[in-house]
Enzyme design. Structure first.
Site, short mmCIF file in Angstrom:
data_model
loop_
_atom_site.label_atom_id
_atom_site.label_comp_id
_atom_site.label_asym_id
_atom_site.label_seq_id
_atom_site.Cartn_x
_atom_site.Cartn_y
_atom_site.Cartn_z
N THR A 148 94.97 34.28 14.31
CA THR A 148 95.77 33.54 13.33
C THR A 148 95.36 33.84 11.89
O THR A 148 95.97 33.35 10.97
CB THR A 148 95.70 32.02 13.57
OG1 THR A 148 94.35 31.59 13.40
CG2 THR A 148 96.18 31.68 14.96
N THR A 149 94.29 34.59 11.69
CA THR A 149 93.90 35.00 10.34
C THR A 149 93.70 36.52 10.31
O THR A 149 93.57 37.13 11.37
CB THR A 149 92.58 34.32 9.90
OG1 THR A 149 91.61 34.49 10.90
CG2 THR A 149 92.79 32.85 9.63
N HIS A 184 89.40 26.01 19.22
CA HIS A 184 89.70 27.33 19.78
C HIS A 184 88.44 27.87 20.45
O HIS A 184 87.42 28.04 19.78
CB HIS A 184 90.13 28.31 18.67
CG HIS A 184 91.50 28.03 18.15
ND1 HIS A 184 91.95 28.54 16.96
CD2 HIS A 184 92.52 27.32 18.69
CE1 HIS A 184 93.21 28.14 16.78
NE2 HIS A 184 93.58 27.39 17.81
N HIS A 204 85.42 27.45 17.62
CA HIS A 204 85.48 26.94 16.24
C HIS A 204 86.62 25.94 16.15
O HIS A 204 87.37 25.74 17.11
CB HIS A 204 85.67 28.11 15.26
CG HIS A 204 86.94 28.84 15.48
ND1 HIS A 204 87.03 29.97 16.26
CD2 HIS A 204 88.20 28.58 15.07
CE1 HIS A 204 88.28 30.38 16.29
NE2 HIS A 204 89.01 29.54 15.59
N HIS A 224 84.77 29.04 6.32
CA HIS A 224 86.15 28.73 6.69
C HIS A 224 86.16 27.56 7.66
O HIS A 224 87.05 26.73 7.64
CB HIS A 224 86.83 29.92 7.38
CG HIS A 224 87.01 31.11 6.48
ND1 HIS A 224 87.80 31.08 5.36
CD2 HIS A 224 86.48 32.35 6.53
CE1 HIS A 224 87.76 32.27 4.77
NE2 HIS A 224 86.97 33.05 5.45
N HIS A 274 89.75 23.90 13.70
CA HIS A 274 90.66 23.78 12.57
C HIS A 274 90.86 22.28 12.39
O HIS A 274 91.53 21.65 13.20
CB HIS A 274 91.97 24.50 12.86
CG HIS A 274 91.76 25.97 13.12
ND1 HIS A 274 91.77 26.91 12.14
CD2 HIS A 274 91.48 26.62 14.27
CE1 HIS A 274 91.51 28.10 12.66
NE2 HIS A 274 91.33 27.95 13.95
ZN LIG Z 1 91.07 29.49 15.30
#
Ligand SMILES: [Zn+2]
Ligand SMILES: *[C@@H]1O[C@H](CO)[C@@H](O)[C@H](O)[C@H]1NC(C)=O
Ligand SMILES: *[C@@H]1O[C@H](CO)[C@@H](O)[C@H](O)[C@H]1NC(C)=O
Ligand SMILES: *[C@@H]1O[C@H](CO)[C@@H](O)[C@H](O)[C@H]1NC(C)=O
Ligand SMILES: *[C@@H]1O[C@H](CO)[C@@H](O)[C@H](O)[C@H]1NC(C)=O
Length: 272
Positions: A236-237, A155, A130, A104, A132
Protein backbone atom coordinates in the site's frame (compact mmCIF):
# COMPACT_ATOMS: atom_id res chain seq x y z
CA UNK A 1 -22.84 -26.73 9.55
CA UNK A 2 -24.68 -24.89 6.80
CA UNK A 3 -23.06 -22.62 4.29
CA UNK A 4 -23.65 -19.76 6.75
CA UNK A 5 -21.17 -21.31 9.16
CA UNK A 6 -18.51 -21.50 6.57
CA UNK A 7 -18.53 -17.94 5.47
CA UNK A 8 -15.57 -17.45 3.23
CA UNK A 9 -15.67 -14.68 0.74
CA UNK A 10 -13.70 -13.96 -2.35
CA UNK A 11 -13.51 -10.51 -3.70
CA UNK A 12 -13.50 -11.29 -7.37
CA UNK A 13 -13.43 -7.88 -8.86
CA UNK A 14 -10.59 -5.54 -8.33
CA UNK A 15 -12.48 -2.58 -6.92
CA UNK A 16 -10.28 0.28 -7.81
CA UNK A 17 -10.28 3.38 -5.77
CA UNK A 18 -7.98 6.30 -6.32
CA UNK A 19 -4.36 5.38 -5.54
CA UNK A 20 -5.00 6.14 -1.91
CA UNK A 21 -2.15 5.18 0.36
CA UNK A 22 0.64 2.71 0.17
CA UNK A 23 2.74 0.68 2.49
CA UNK A 24 6.45 0.60 2.88
CA UNK A 25 8.15 -2.75 3.32
CA UNK A 26 10.38 -2.29 6.34
CA UNK A 27 13.60 -2.99 4.49
CA UNK A 28 12.85 -0.85 1.49
CA UNK A 29 15.49 1.75 2.28
CA UNK A 30 18.20 -0.89 2.02
CA UNK A 31 16.89 -2.41 -1.16
CA UNK A 32 19.21 -1.73 -4.03
CA UNK A 33 17.65 -3.66 -6.87
CA UNK A 34 14.30 -4.61 -8.30
CA UNK A 35 12.21 -3.06 -11.03
CA UNK A 36 11.45 0.11 -9.10
CA UNK A 37 11.98 2.72 -7.80
CA UNK A 38 13.14 3.93 -11.14
CA UNK A 39 15.57 6.63 -12.05
CA UNK A 40 15.22 9.77 -10.03
CA UNK A 41 13.49 7.87 -7.26
CA UNK A 42 13.16 9.47 -3.88
CA UNK A 43 13.26 7.04 -1.03
CA UNK A 44 11.57 9.43 1.33
CA UNK A 45 8.06 9.28 0.07
CA UNK A 46 5.34 10.84 2.17
CA UNK A 47 1.61 10.74 2.28
CA UNK A 48 1.37 14.32 1.03
CA UNK A 49 2.57 13.51 -2.47
CA UNK A 50 0.36 10.47 -3.12
CA UNK A 51 -0.56 11.62 -6.58
CA UNK A 52 3.09 11.77 -7.57
CA UNK A 53 3.97 8.31 -6.30
CA UNK A 54 3.61 6.66 -9.66
CA UNK A 55 6.14 9.05 -11.17
CA UNK A 56 8.86 7.79 -8.90
CA UNK A 57 7.46 4.32 -8.33
CA UNK A 58 5.84 3.07 -11.56
CA UNK A 59 4.08 0.20 -9.78
CA UNK A 60 2.05 2.71 -7.73
CA UNK A 61 0.02 3.33 -10.88
CA UNK A 62 -0.70 -0.40 -11.28
CA UNK A 63 -4.09 -1.96 -11.87
CA UNK A 64 -4.26 -3.80 -8.56
CA UNK A 65 -3.31 -1.01 -6.17
CA UNK A 66 -4.16 -1.55 -2.50
CA UNK A 67 -5.84 -0.60 -0.27
CA UNK A 68 -9.39 -0.93 -1.52
CA UNK A 69 -12.88 -0.42 -0.28
CA UNK A 70 -14.50 -3.84 0.08
CA UNK A 71 -18.02 -3.51 -1.24
CA UNK A 72 -19.65 -6.58 0.27
CA UNK A 73 -22.35 -6.47 -2.42
CA UNK A 74 -19.59 -7.08 -4.91
CA UNK A 75 -18.00 -10.06 -3.19
CA UNK A 76 -18.61 -13.63 -4.23
CA UNK A 77 -18.61 -16.67 -1.99
CA UNK A 78 -15.80 -19.02 -2.99
CA UNK A 79 -16.39 -22.57 -1.72
CA UNK A 80 -12.74 -23.41 -2.47
CA UNK A 81 -11.37 -21.07 0.17
CA UNK A 82 -10.23 -22.72 3.40
CA UNK A 83 -9.79 -21.24 6.87
CA UNK A 84 -6.46 -19.57 7.48
CA UNK A 85 -4.25 -21.88 9.54
CA UNK A 86 -1.27 -20.59 11.44
CA UNK A 87 1.72 -22.39 12.82
CA UNK A 88 4.44 -21.33 15.26
CA UNK A 89 2.65 -18.16 16.33
CA UNK A 90 2.75 -18.91 20.05
CA UNK A 91 6.19 -17.57 20.95
CA UNK A 92 7.80 -18.22 24.34
CA UNK A 93 8.82 -15.21 26.46
CA UNK A 94 12.44 -16.32 26.10
CA UNK A 95 12.32 -15.54 22.41
CA UNK A 96 12.97 -11.83 21.97
CA UNK A 97 11.47 -9.73 19.21
CA UNK A 98 12.51 -6.36 17.90
CA UNK A 99 9.91 -3.62 18.11
CA UNK A 100 10.71 -0.57 16.03
CA UNK A 101 9.23 2.85 15.44
CA UNK A 102 10.18 3.40 11.80
CA UNK A 103 8.73 6.93 11.67
CA UNK A 104 5.71 5.71 9.72
CA UNK A 105 4.36 3.17 12.18
CA UNK A 106 5.29 0.59 14.82
CA UNK A 107 6.81 -2.58 13.37
CA UNK A 108 7.32 -5.88 15.20
CA UNK A 109 9.83 -8.10 13.40
CA UNK A 110 8.81 -11.74 13.34
CA UNK A 111 10.90 -14.90 13.03
CA UNK A 112 10.21 -16.87 9.83
CA UNK A 113 9.27 -19.89 11.94
CA UNK A 114 5.79 -18.31 12.07
CA UNK A 115 3.86 -19.58 9.07
CA UNK A 116 0.55 -19.60 7.26
CA UNK A 117 0.02 -23.30 6.54
CA UNK A 118 -3.58 -23.29 5.33
CA UNK A 119 -5.92 -21.06 3.35
CA UNK A 120 -3.45 -19.98 0.66
CA UNK A 121 -1.97 -21.81 -2.32
CA UNK A 122 1.51 -21.94 -0.74
CA UNK A 123 3.13 -21.89 2.66
CA UNK A 124 4.02 -18.34 3.67
CA UNK A 125 6.62 -17.34 6.28
CA UNK A 126 6.18 -14.32 8.54
CA UNK A 127 8.45 -11.28 8.30
CA UNK A 128 6.88 -8.52 10.37
CA UNK A 129 3.66 -6.98 11.55
CA UNK A 130 2.72 -3.32 11.81
CA UNK A 131 -0.24 -1.05 12.36
CA UNK A 132 -2.18 1.69 10.70
CA UNK A 133 -3.73 3.61 13.57
CA UNK A 134 -6.15 6.44 13.51
CA UNK A 135 -5.74 9.81 15.19
CA UNK A 136 -6.61 13.40 14.56
CA UNK A 137 -3.91 13.52 11.95
CA UNK A 138 -4.35 10.16 10.22
CA UNK A 139 -7.46 8.37 9.09
CA UNK A 140 -7.03 4.93 10.69
CA UNK A 141 -7.53 1.74 8.72
CA UNK A 142 -6.27 1.56 5.17
CA UNK A 143 -8.93 -0.80 3.85
CA UNK A 144 -12.57 0.08 4.14
CA UNK A 145 -15.68 -2.08 4.19
CA UNK A 146 -18.73 -0.59 2.47
CA UNK A 147 -17.11 2.82 2.70
CA UNK A 148 -16.49 2.52 6.45
CA UNK A 149 -13.03 3.23 7.82
CA UNK A 150 -12.02 1.66 11.14
CA UNK A 151 -9.94 3.18 13.96
CA UNK A 152 -7.00 0.90 13.18
CA UNK A 153 -5.74 -2.02 11.10
CA UNK A 154 -3.07 -4.66 11.74
CA UNK A 155 -1.03 -6.11 8.87
CA UNK A 156 0.92 -9.33 9.38
CA UNK A 157 3.29 -9.59 6.43
CA UNK A 158 4.39 -13.01 5.12
CA UNK A 159 6.37 -14.11 2.08
CA UNK A 160 5.95 -17.16 -0.11
CA UNK A 161 8.24 -19.96 1.14
CA UNK A 162 9.02 -20.86 -2.48
CA UNK A 163 11.39 -17.89 -2.37
CA UNK A 164 14.59 -17.75 -0.32
CA UNK A 165 13.89 -14.35 1.17
CA UNK A 166 11.30 -11.63 1.32
CA UNK A 167 13.48 -9.52 -0.99
CA UNK A 168 13.14 -12.15 -3.70
CA UNK A 169 9.40 -12.62 -3.10
CA UNK A 170 8.36 -9.01 -2.81
CA UNK A 171 8.28 -8.28 -6.55
CA UNK A 172 6.54 -11.53 -7.60
CA UNK A 173 2.76 -12.04 -8.01
CA UNK A 174 1.65 -14.00 -4.95
CA UNK A 175 5.09 -13.38 -3.41
CA UNK A 176 3.55 -11.85 -0.30
CA UNK A 177 0.52 -12.71 1.80
CA UNK A 178 -0.71 -10.10 4.25
CA UNK A 179 -3.24 -10.92 6.96
CA UNK A 180 -5.25 -7.81 7.79
CA UNK A 181 -7.76 -7.18 10.56
CA UNK A 182 -9.59 -4.09 11.74
CA UNK A 183 -9.31 -2.62 15.23
CA UNK A 184 -12.39 -1.17 16.89
CA UNK A 185 -13.18 0.20 20.31
CA UNK A 186 -14.89 -2.13 22.78
CA UNK A 187 -15.71 -2.17 26.50
CA UNK A 188 -12.79 -4.30 27.74
CA UNK A 189 -9.02 -4.35 27.63
CA UNK A 190 -7.67 -6.77 25.04
CA UNK A 191 -5.13 -8.89 26.92
CA UNK A 192 -3.46 -10.12 23.73
CA UNK A 193 -2.71 -6.57 22.65
CA UNK A 194 -1.45 -5.49 26.06
CA UNK A 195 1.77 -7.55 25.52
CA UNK A 196 2.61 -5.12 22.76
CA UNK A 197 1.10 -1.90 24.09
CA UNK A 198 3.16 -2.30 27.28
CA UNK A 199 6.28 -1.50 25.26
CA UNK A 200 5.06 1.36 23.10
CA UNK A 201 6.52 4.06 25.32
CA UNK A 202 9.97 2.50 24.81
CA UNK A 203 9.72 3.40 21.11
CA UNK A 204 8.14 6.82 21.41
CA UNK A 205 10.44 8.47 18.92
CA UNK A 206 10.97 7.65 15.27
CA UNK A 207 14.02 5.43 14.82
CA UNK A 208 13.78 3.90 18.33
CA UNK A 209 13.78 0.14 18.68
CA UNK A 210 13.66 -2.22 21.63
CA UNK A 211 13.82 -5.97 22.26
CA UNK A 212 10.62 -7.30 23.79
CA UNK A 213 9.78 -10.76 25.15
CA UNK A 214 7.94 -13.19 22.84
CA UNK A 215 4.20 -13.67 23.30
CA UNK A 216 1.31 -15.32 21.48
CA UNK A 217 1.15 -13.39 18.20
CA UNK A 218 -2.07 -15.26 17.40
CA UNK A 219 -3.71 -13.07 20.07
CA UNK A 220 -3.27 -10.03 17.83
CA UNK A 221 -5.60 -11.55 15.23
CA UNK A 222 -9.34 -12.26 15.48
CA UNK A 223 -10.65 -15.58 16.83
CA UNK A 224 -12.39 -16.43 13.58
CA UNK A 225 -9.90 -17.10 10.82
CA UNK A 226 -12.43 -18.68 8.47
CA UNK A 227 -14.34 -15.56 7.44
CA UNK A 228 -12.34 -13.27 5.25
CA UNK A 229 -12.13 -11.30 2.04
CA UNK A 230 -9.44 -12.34 -0.39
CA UNK A 231 -8.06 -10.31 -3.29
CA UNK A 232 -4.93 -9.83 -5.38
CA UNK A 233 -3.41 -6.46 -4.59
CA UNK A 234 -0.24 -4.60 -3.80
CA UNK A 235 1.93 -3.03 -1.15
CA UNK A 236 0.00 0.00 0.00
CA UNK A 237 3.03 2.32 0.03
CA UNK A 238 5.93 2.80 -2.39
CA UNK A 239 7.30 0.86 -4.11
CA UNK A 240 3.74 -0.57 -4.37
CA UNK A 241 4.74 -3.92 -5.93
CA UNK A 242 1.62 -5.75 -7.18
CA UNK A 243 2.62 -8.83 -5.24
CA UNK A 244 0.26 -9.21 -2.30
CA UNK A 245 -2.36 -11.87 -1.80
CA UNK A 246 -4.57 -10.07 0.73
CA UNK A 247 -6.71 -11.67 3.43
CA UNK A 248 -8.97 -9.25 5.30
CA UNK A 249 -10.69 -10.88 8.24
CA UNK A 250 -14.37 -10.16 8.68
CA UNK A 251 -14.19 -10.35 12.48
CA UNK A 252 -12.77 -7.20 14.05
CA UNK A 253 -10.54 -6.83 17.11
CA UNK A 254 -11.89 -5.00 20.13
CA UNK A 255 -9.57 -2.86 22.26
CA UNK A 256 -10.63 -0.66 25.18
CA UNK A 257 -10.77 3.10 24.71
CA UNK A 258 -7.73 3.37 26.97
CA UNK A 259 -5.78 0.94 24.78
CA UNK A 260 -6.77 2.69 21.59
CA UNK A 261 -5.79 5.99 23.23
CA UNK A 262 -2.37 4.63 24.21
CA UNK A 263 -1.26 4.69 20.59
CA UNK A 264 -2.05 8.36 20.29
CA UNK A 265 1.48 9.42 19.44
CA UNK A 266 1.99 11.08 16.07
CA UNK A 267 5.19 9.06 15.65
CA UNK A 268 3.15 5.84 15.45
CA UNK A 269 1.04 7.14 12.63
CA UNK A 270 1.57 7.53 8.94
CA UNK A 271 3.10 10.97 8.54
CA UNK A 272 0.34 12.83 6.80
ZN1 LIG B 1 0.43 -1.94 6.20
C1 LIG C 1 -5.09 -13.59 -8.73
O1 LIG C 1 -3.87 -13.84 -9.40
C2 LIG C 1 -3.71 -15.20 -9.78
C3 LIG C 1 -2.30 -15.41 -10.32
O2 LIG C 1 -1.92 -14.36 -11.15
C4 LIG C 1 -4.77 -15.57 -10.81
O3 LIG C 1 -4.65 -16.91 -11.16
C5 LIG C 1 -6.15 -15.34 -10.16
O4 LIG C 1 -7.15 -15.57 -11.10
C6 LIG C 1 -6.26 -13.92 -9.66
N1 LIG C 1 -7.50 -13.82 -8.92
C7 LIG C 1 -8.33 -12.83 -9.08
C8 LIG C 1 -9.54 -12.88 -8.24
O5 LIG C 1 -8.12 -11.90 -9.85
C1 LIG D 1 -19.10 -3.78 -8.55
O1 LIG D 1 -18.34 -4.43 -9.56
C2 LIG D 1 -18.72 -4.06 -10.87
C3 LIG D 1 -17.97 -4.95 -11.85
O2 LIG D 1 -16.60 -4.86 -11.67
C4 LIG D 1 -18.40 -2.58 -11.06
O3 LIG D 1 -18.76 -2.16 -12.36
C5 LIG D 1 -19.20 -1.78 -10.04
O4 LIG D 1 -18.85 -0.42 -10.14
C6 LIG D 1 -18.92 -2.28 -8.64
N1 LIG D 1 -19.82 -1.62 -7.73
C7 LIG D 1 -19.38 -0.82 -6.78
C8 LIG D 1 -20.41 -0.18 -5.95
O5 LIG D 1 -18.18 -0.64 -6.57
C1 LIG E 1 -4.27 -15.80 -3.87
O1 LIG E 1 -4.94 -16.89 -3.28
C2 LIG E 1 -6.02 -17.40 -4.06
C3 LIG E 1 -6.63 -18.52 -3.27
O2 LIG E 1 -7.44 -17.97 -2.35
C4 LIG E 1 -5.52 -17.93 -5.36
O3 LIG E 1 -6.59 -18.36 -6.13
C5 LIG E 1 -4.78 -16.83 -6.08
O4 LIG E 1 -4.21 -17.36 -7.25
C6 LIG E 1 -3.69 -16.26 -5.21
N1 LIG E 1 -3.12 -15.12 -5.91
C7 LIG E 1 -1.86 -15.11 -6.30
C8 LIG E 1 -1.44 -13.89 -7.05
O5 LIG E 1 -1.06 -15.99 -6.04
C1 LIG F 1 -18.48 -8.69 7.79
O1 LIG F 1 -19.40 -9.26 6.88
C2 LIG F 1 -20.71 -8.71 6.95
C3 LIG F 1 -21.59 -9.49 6.00
O2 LIG F 1 -21.13 -9.36 4.69
C4 LIG F 1 -20.65 -7.24 6.60
O3 LIG F 1 -21.94 -6.67 6.73
C5 LIG F 1 -19.70 -6.53 7.52
O4 LIG F 1 -19.58 -5.17 7.12
C6 LIG F 1 -18.33 -7.21 7.46
N1 LIG F 1 -17.42 -6.53 8.38
C7 LIG F 1 -16.11 -6.49 8.15
C8 LIG F 1 -15.29 -5.74 9.14
O5 LIG F 1 -15.58 -7.05 7.21
Amino acid sequence: MGPQDQYLLLLLTCLLGPPVRCEEPHHQEEESQGPSPGPGHHHHWSYTDILEWDTDYPDCGGAAQSPINVDTQNTTFDPQLRPIQLSGYDLAPGETLELENNKHTVVLKLPDSLKIVGGLPHIYRAAQLHFHWGSDSSPGSEHMVNGHRFPGEIHVVHYNSEYKSIDKAITQPGGLAVLAAFIEEGPDDNAGYQHLLDHLDEVKEGGNSVEIPGFDIRGLLPQQLDRYFRYNGSLTTPPCFQSVNWTIFNQTLLLSAKQVGSVDNPEYHPDL
